[in-house]
Design a protein around this motif. Structure first.
Motif, PDB file in Angstrom:
ATOM      1  N   LYS A  50       0.830  -1.200   0.000  1.00 17.81           N
ATOM      2  CA  LYS A  50       0.000   0.000   0.000  1.00 17.81           C
ATOM      3  C   LYS A  50       0.874   1.263   0.000  1.00 17.81           C
ATOM      4  O   LYS A  50       0.576   2.233  -0.694  1.00 17.81           O
ATOM      5  CB  LYS A  50      -0.873  -0.021   1.260  1.00 17.81           C
ATOM      6  N   GLN A  93      -2.709  -6.970  -5.585  1.00 17.78           N
ATOM      7  CA  GLN A  93      -1.412  -7.615  -5.412  1.00 17.78           C
ATOM      8  C   GLN A  93      -1.513  -9.131  -5.589  1.00 17.78           C
ATOM      9  O   GLN A  93      -0.601  -9.856  -5.206  1.00 17.78           O
ATOM     10  CB  GLN A  93      -0.784  -7.238  -4.073  1.00 17.78           C
ATOM     11  N   LYS A 119      -3.985  -1.868  -8.393  1.00 17.81           N
ATOM     12  CA  LYS A 119      -3.679  -1.979  -6.964  1.00 17.81           C
ATOM     13  C   LYS A 119      -3.730  -3.420  -6.473  1.00 17.81           C
ATOM     14  O   LYS A 119      -3.397  -3.692  -5.327  1.00 17.81           O
ATOM     15  CB  LYS A 119      -4.685  -1.162  -6.144  1.00 17.81           C
ATOM     16  N   THR A 163      -4.985  -3.819   0.094  1.00 15.80           N
ATOM     17  CA  THR A 163      -4.466  -2.647  -0.610  1.00 15.80           C
ATOM     18  C   THR A 163      -5.551  -1.656  -1.008  1.00 15.80           C
ATOM     19  O   THR A 163      -5.255  -0.627  -1.601  1.00 15.80           O
ATOM     20  CB  THR A 163      -3.746  -3.072  -1.905  1.00 15.80           C
ATOM     21  N   LEU A 220       5.065  -2.384 -10.635  1.00 22.71           N
ATOM     22  CA  LEU A 220       5.181  -0.977 -10.242  1.00 22.71           C
ATOM     23  C   LEU A 220       6.368  -0.299 -10.919  1.00 22.71           C
ATOM     24  O   LEU A 220       6.534   0.911 -10.836  1.00 22.71           O
ATOM     25  CB  LEU A 220       5.383  -0.870  -8.726  1.00 22.71           C
ATOM     26  N   LEU A 265       2.094   1.769  -3.426  1.00 18.92           N
ATOM     27  CA  LEU A 265       1.047   2.268  -4.324  1.00 18.92           C
ATOM     28  C   LEU A 265       0.852   3.765  -4.154  1.00 18.92           C
ATOM     29  O   LEU A 265       0.742   4.504  -5.137  1.00 18.92           O
ATOM     30  CB  LEU A 265      -0.276   1.540  -4.051  1.00 18.92           C
TER      31      LEU A 265
END
Lengths: 762, 306
Positions: free
Chosen positions: A236, B14, B12, B161, A261, A239
């Motif tokens: 998180k 995962q 987002k 997340t 990412l 992100l």
């Protein structure tokens, strides 16, 4: 008999129309669907409701995974039974699937609930477990351990912790109180090797820092928190950093949710990360992108390192082109990444205790990463690698108990140091100098040499090291062994004499955990089943029976926890007076940086780093003294150097993390097992095709050291030439086909570079 | 009107399967029954991978509801597609009709020889925690749980997340409505025209999505309605369906034979009877519909790509 109450309802009319259309015209159903007035489908039928009724809500911290993040769990208890789990509202982390499956684990029918004693000799296949009382069990254990201590000295008893890690402070305390320095853990293949890289280079350890508000570039090196720590925190953080425009350099041979990412994704061949790091350092120095002031003021051995990079020591400049040959990462990508991390600062780095910790050069590789961060001046600065200014003085259970466990007695200069098995056998000198645990990778040798005669095992798995049958045989040879666990696990417990039932996380209290600046104490969230006891209590009970009551709080858990928190100045009573049993300790001042200038990084208060030279040791004086590589010298991975590797064209990454299991645990839990029912080997479509392997095929993974069965998963997650397979599968264990090749500095096995081939099982 | 839906931000996600287990924990579903599945789809060149949490799309035009002969499948007043287990006869028509393959006929098995304590107590709550053999199960948005209003369904509440969002698509202030309004959120196989209420951000290309292991069929089987004067006993024959796992891009003929449906009406009661004498006709009709649907879909996609 199924009877409908309604007659031809509105619903049926719609249906009739639809059917008529379809029969007469055999029209494409799409058009039918478009003609339906959607409102007509909605029914005012009552929606079923759960009758929730009266519940007790309890709070605890999760211990299901290996990192010990201590996620918050909220249990709904009905008539003394947990029936639902939710995240805690007063806790920063949302638990992951492993925490939620506690419901199934707590009430599992095969759970160990009573102390058990074997009734057959260790040579027989069936231990013939019979239930005994706690009293009987503790008496046998105390008697046997005393007998062995009298015969061979207390150091002949090994105290060993596997996973979860929260028993460690008390286990280590018991070990030292018993005068045995032979305390070891599974961190012999996990965190400690990476930690050593930091200790030797900058004088503090860890695996780097997550991005903070000012970070502009993040290097994620051989880590995939999406699966290794799927709880709601690490990923998180990435992100939200990504959303703010932070750049990501991700280094991993595989494609994972984390590599997605990446602004730059570098995919080195397993075991070649050091070459990549050296080439990045080469670019940074060659292009004058390094922080000259910091390097001049605060580093030791920069010129030597530069000589090595420029090829003055071996005639091979460590250029990106050189690294391309070693790593298969294109030179221009290496240059691009090096420039980005050196210019788009602040830059931070995060590594892992798996990834290239499981390398033939664990420590040198980690040191090279610390050196990279040093070159770009990112040590103890905002946005870079940070060191907490005011850490809360409660030990982290994962690393043991430190002062709480009298660990200095087993470190160099301590009265028990010379009795350590790794010291007696002269294994891994750098390890035993820095680590307050013995290096367990040589356990078979310790037993063979007669140094270890008995063992107290907590959450231990005999199969975590390469060639596990050696460990099982060593365990079998012991005169006495007791294990503390959740389930009877035959691959370990078949070789012990007594197994004791441990309380699971939600059933116990100790130890308190520090999360951020908050100290959390568990309550007993779920009434313990059977006769399970919490591991701190069991260890104290053993200590009391051994006559060590005074040092083990006479078995009083509250007294033990109070001592554990004593330096933070809080007590169990104070915590229990607060809602959620938690106290936040505010930092006495703002976070400080560049503490090497103010003397706050060294215990003696002098400016500099906590290393022998007081500088960042690019050239390690400790390693030099111990005749080990003082510079991070690249050496080819074992699949290129071992003669046996010939004819095994694929490289096995043994034990990459998966979200549903922690090591060998949780295979008993159906909710998780359904997600990966069988051992899976991932193979690239190119490699699969040339071998005639299709997704789901039964295959054998063969190495020069053995072969195991698996199910093939054909996927681009792994690059061509690389396969990966999770560990901890009893009967299909990657460790069976992994050789005993160890990093000379840390003793870590090279799990993630095993030469193999994958063949169709015919 | 409240119209609940999901938005899942794949950028987002995962790929951890926490939603899969949260759903099992919250709803106490049986062995291997996953109302949420996590699918992985890939692209070879350049190599890329997506993880897609997947479940009932809560279609506004729900084929499962249309075909249900007993009214067990329905859309409630909040837009949630549900099954009333007391009316479900386990005929499996909806399982076939669902183009998203999001329904499962469950056998009512348990994990262990007897119920574990948490199951025993949990089942007492009723709602969708209680399970019945031989009925069709699927995602319920945890709509039976009073806490859902506050925290969202279990999968949303537990998503580590925040990749999963849930709320009222008709409320312009809800996160889901905003995401849909932004145009970023798309549905899977929107060309089928069922108007799903599950949206995704960051879906891969249609070509990649074709790897989703879902059936390539879209069928409305044709029941026959006739009025009889006497009450009949329901005869239930087993529906044998063949799962077609080929991607949607391949046109294929469905060889499955669905039983003919006869809905009989009496003075006071409607009785469902399943007959096999309609086999041939049904097969032809169904086959025609499938081909029609597939060609329509193909045409639609062709025109879309233009």
């Amino acid at each position: 008999m199924y009877i409908l109450n309604s007659s031809l309802s509105r619903r049926n009319l719609i249906k009739a129309c639809l059917i008529a259309t379809s029969i007469t015209a055999i029209a494409p159903s799409l058009e039918i669907m478009e003609k339906i007035d959607t409102k007509l489908l909605v029914e005012a039928q009552a929606t079923p409701q759960r009758k929730i009724g009266e519940y007790k809500v309890t709070y605890t911290l999760c211990d299901a995974c290996n990192q010990g993040p201590g996620c918050g769990l909220k249990f709904y208890i009905k008539d003394g039974v947990a029936t639902y789990i939710a995240p805690r509202e007063d806790h920063p982390y949302i638990p992951c699937l492993k925490g939620l499956s506690y419901l199934q684990q707590l009430y599992h029918p095969e759970r160990l609930l009573y102390p058990m004693k074997r009734t057959t000799p260790k040579s027989s296949e069936d231990p013939g477990w019979v239930r005994i009382t706690w009293d009987e069990a503790l008496n046998i254990i105390a008697e046997k351990l005393k007998e062995i201590a009298n015969k061979y000295g207390p150091e002949a008893v090994l105290f060993y912790a596997g996973d979860p890690k929260e028993n460690r402070p008390m286990l280590q305390r018991l070990s030292i109180a018993f005068n045995s320095p032979n305390y070891g853990t599974e961190s012999s293949t996990c965190f400690q090797g990476v930690n050593m890289g930091g200790l030797l280079t900058v004088g503090f350890g860890g695996t780097g820092s997550p991005p903070d508000g000012s970070t502009k570039t993040v290097i994620l090196w051989s880590t995939n928190p999406a699966w290794s720590s799927p709880y709601g925190s690490t990923f998180k953080t990435f992100l939200s950093a990504k959303q703010k425009g932070v750049k990501f350099v991700v280094i991993d041979p595989r494609i994972t949710p984390t590599t997605k990412l990446a602004d730059i994704h570098l995919r080195p061949l397993p075991g070649t990360d050091l070459a990549l790091a050296l080439a990045m350092a080469y670019v940074i120095i060659n292009e004058n992108l390094y922080d000259k002031e910091f390097v001049e003021m605060w580093t030791y051995g920069f010129e030597e390192f530069k000589k090595y990079l420029m090829g003055e020591m071996d005639g091979e400049p460590k250029t990106p082109e050189w690294a391309e040959k070693k790593t298969s990462v294109p030179a221009e990508k290496i240059i691009e990444a090096a420039r980005l991390i050196a210019t788009n600062k602040p830059t931070t780095w995060m590594g892992s205790a798996s990834g290239d910790a499981h390398n033939h050069q664990t420590v040198s590789t980690t040191r090279a990463k610390w050196i990279l961060m040093t070159l770009i001046g990112m040590i103890d600065v905002p946005g870079g690698i940070r060191v907490s200014t005011y850490p809360i003085p409660i030990p982290s259970p994962g690393t043991g108990g430190m002062w709480f466990s009298f660990n200095s007695r087993m470190l160099p200069g301590g009265d028990l140091y010379e009795k350590r098995a790794d010291v007696k056998m002269n294994f891994f000198p750098a390890w035993r100098r820095l680590v307050d645990q013995i290096q367990m990778v040589r356990f078979p040798e310790y037993v063979e040499a007669g140094l270890i005669k008995a063992a107290v095992l907590v959450g231990a798995n005999s199969r975590i090291h390469p060639q596990p049958s050696l460990f099982q045989n060593a365990l079998k040879k012991l005169e006495f062994a007791v294990a503390i666990d959740y389930f009877i696990r035959p691959w370990t417990h078949n070789y012990v004499d007594i197994v004791l039932p441990a309380a699971m996380g939600p059933e116990r209290i100790a130890p308190p955990l520090v999360i951020g600046r908050t100290v959390y104490l568990r309550e007993i969230a779920v009434p313990p089943r059977g006769e399970v006891r919490e591991d701190w209590q069991i260890l104290m009970d053993i200590g009391v029976k051994l006559g060590l009551g005074e040092k083990l709080f006479n078995g009083n858990l509250t007294a033990a926890i109070n001592e554990y928190m004593s330096k933070a100045g809080i007590t169990v009573e104070q915590l229990r007076a607060q809602p959620g049993y938690k106290i936040t300790i505010p930092a006495p001042g703002p976070e400080e940086y560049k503490k090497y200038e103010t003397g706050k990084l060294r215990p003696d208060g002098k400016p500099g780093f906590n290393t022998p030279t007081g500088k960042v040791e690019i050239y390690s004086t400790i390693l030099k003294e111990l005749n080990l590589d003082p510079l991070p010298i690249y050496r080819d991975p074992i699949y290129r150097t071992l003669p046996e590797a010939n004819g095994f064209p694929l490289i096995l990454l043994g034990g990459p993390r998966v979200p549903m299991y922690t090591h060998s645990k949780q295979r008993e839990i159906p909710w998780l097992r359904e997600l990966m029912p069988r051992p899976v080997v991932r193979i690239n479509p190119h490699d699969a095709e040339t071998r005639g392997i299709r997704d789901g095929d039964e295959v054998v993974v063969v190495s020069p050291w053995g072969k195991i069965n698996a199910v093939a998963e054909v996927t681009v997650i792994v690059p061509k030439g690389v396969v990966d397979m999770f560990h901890g599968w009893y009967g299909s264990d990657v460790n069976d086909i992994t050789p005993r090749v160890f990093d000379p500095i840390s003793g870590f096995p090279a799990y993630k570079q095993v030469p193999v081939d994958v063949r169709k099982d015919s | 009107m409240v119209r609940y839906g999901f938005v899942m931000d794949l950028t987002k996600c995962q790929g951890c399967s926490t939603c899969v287990v949260a759903c099992k924990m919250a709803n106490l579903t049986g062995p291997k029954v996953q109302w949420i599945k996590l699918f992985r789809v890939e692209q070879q060149e350049p190599p890329d991978v997506w993880w897609i949490p997947y479940h009932c799309m809560h279609c506004e035009v729900a084929p499962c509801v249309v075909v249900c002969p007993t009214g067990a499948s329905y859309v409630n007043d909040k837009g949630v597609v549900l099954v009333d287990y007391s009316k479900c006869i386990g005929c499996g028509l909806c399982v076939n009709a669902c183009p998203y393959d999001a329904r499962e006929l469950v056998k009512g098995e348990t994990y262990f020889s007897s119920l574990l304590q948490y199951e025993e107590k949990g089942i007492q709550e009723g709602g969708y925690r209680q399970h019945v053999p031989n009925v069709v199960e699927k995602c319920t948005m945890c709509i039976d749980n009073p806490e859902t209003q506050q925290y969202g369904p279990a999968c949303v509440r537990h998503c580590p997340t925040g990749a999963r969002m849930w709320g009222d698509l008709d409320d312009p202030n809800s996160e889901v409505a905003k995401q849909v309004a932004s145009g970023k959120a798309k549905t899977i196989l929107s060309a089928l025209g069922t108007k799903p209420k599950v949206y995704y951000i960051g879906l891969p290309s249609e070509k990649v999505l074709a790897q989703l292991p879902i059936k390539a069929r879209y069928v409305i089987p044709p029941p026959k309605i006739e009025t009889v004067t006497k009450t009949q006993t329901a005869v239930q024959t087993t529906t044998t369906t063949q799962t077609v796992t080929q991607p949607l891009t391949t046109t294929q003929t469905l060889t499955t034979q669905l039983p003919g449906q006869t809905i009989t009406k009496t003075e006071s009661k409607t009785v469902i009877e399943t007959k096999s004498d309609m086999k041939t006709l049904t097969g032809a009709v169904v086959g025609g519909i499938v081909i029609g649907a597939l060609s329509a879909y193909a045409l639609r996609r062709k025109s879309e790509t233009k």
